[in-house]
Design an enzyme around this catalytic site. Sequence first.
Site, PDB file in Angstrom:
ATOM      1  CG  ASN B 241      -1.694   1.074   1.369  1.00 53.54           C
ATOM      2  OD1 ASN B 241      -1.728   1.918   0.465  1.00 53.54           O
ATOM      3  ND2 ASN B 241      -2.572   1.193   1.967  1.00 53.54           N
ATOM      4  CB  CYS B 242       2.247   3.148  -2.719  1.00 55.29           C
ATOM      5  SG  CYS B 242       3.293   1.767  -2.744  1.00 55.29           S
TER       6      CYS B 242
END
Lengths: 125, 428
Positions: B241-242
């Site tokens: 998750n960025c």
Amino acid sequence: MNNLIVLTNNPDLADIKLEKIEVDGDFEKVLLRARDLVHQGYRLISHPLSASSRMFLSPYRSLLMLKQSLPLSEESLALVENGILTYRTMTKKRKPDTDNANDYKMVDKNLLISTLSENMSLWQG
Amino acid sequence: MKLELQKVKVKDIVLGSETSFKNGVLTIDTEKISGILKEDVNISDVSISIAKPGQKIRIIPVKDVIQPRVKVKGGAGGFPGITSTPNRAGEGEVKVLDGAAIVTIGDIVGFQEGIIDMWGEGAKWTPFSKTMNIVVDIKVVEGLEPHVHEKTVRLAGLKAAELVGAVAKDAPHEEVQIYEMGDIFTETKKYPDLPKVVYVEMLISQGLLHDDYIYGVNSQQILPTLLHANEELDGAVVSGNCVAACDKITTYQHQNNSVIEDLYKRHGKDINFLGVILSPELTTLDGKFRTSDFTARLCENLGADGVIISEEGYGNPDSDLLMICKKLEKVGIKTVLITDECAGWDGMSQPLADTTPEAVAVVSTGNVSHVVKLEAAEQVLGNKNSIITLAGGWEGCINEDGSLICELNAIIGSTSEIGYHNLTIDLY
């Protein structure tokens, strides 16, 4: 499904071979158009909102909907109305991030493709 | 299953000619580690810096944070299915470099955000201002497809954590934490009168930059899955998750999941902690119906009396959270929800994107819209231009003296929905 449509303001979806309803406007305009279509009997396939606070600043949003003329789906209506409310709260003081428009177009497109892959019966070429 | 975490206290980190650990000091050979990471042909350059608590350093944009460890007994260690062969996590003895963290940076997209400030106002809002951070800046070759770019940076971060963690192998540890729990039937026989509690951990599972991995499998591809609590504490879950700095669950936070830790402490005392159900947050409504049904059914089949549900992200996952809550409450299983909220700058707006009357026990981990003022940094590790992006693009968000105003949603871990952060609540 031949009544699957993409509601979008993303101009980079030419290679997605689905019927499109193109919106001339921003993310919020896409949500408002989704609401209009729900009132006409269309049903939401993808949730109107993205999953991260950063993506609320995307100038682009693509949604999957089912084109149909059935009685109003209260569930779809509640989702899109809450979506509009949430979008407005998140972006009250923030402007869409147009500096990174190309990256947002690319991510929006990739997220759309992922959405289609969640249920391959949606994607019949 | 028994997992023993042996905490090796890191008192300082310095750069040197050999990666090693002695007398509390972790030495990092940046050239050697960079060389190993660059064996991946997709990586063009690696630079490594150190950022310590109190230094006027800003790290931005953060991709992931990982705790360096090494398994010394009882399994292959690493991150099974990713950096090591598929094998069962959750047992054996693991040395942990306690106080150190690997922080990966490097834009995959221009709008990526995530600040860690090591001093001042910003430091108050992230748990990673307290760790000594080994900041790994990864540049990739030109023309890399975005999914490959993300995977390359993800794998490099995990590899760096293993390379650094390896030096703890023979180091003396000062503290031991033991996590020991049998199967559900054995534990229920031991504690027949204690309420049975399941932890449902929702994971963002929606595509590029919005992914998580369970034993190396993309969580978008799974049905809700039951894990023994030890498995997540031992590297079974990795973050991809960025894009949601405030509430993304970093790999470090998975390794140290606060909800699991707290439930473990109470297991056998006032609850019978049955385990963890990982529930993917999908994009389609049918996907949400399917996963919420499956999650509720799993809880029912386990005989849960109560379920704690945490979210990852904000926006459409609010619907998943409330669907699971509603379905459990309807079959008589009590729920407690843990989520952050987007309540506007004044905290007065509807906090979630969805509602249900069954959600009567909700713990808020903070308002992502809360505005903070951050001082100018003396040093920026990463992309200075990201500061302008995350600051929000409104008039007055960046001042002449270099200070900036931003919302909490830009700060890594500020509103962690698994409670691994600095915020607390008042009890009345």
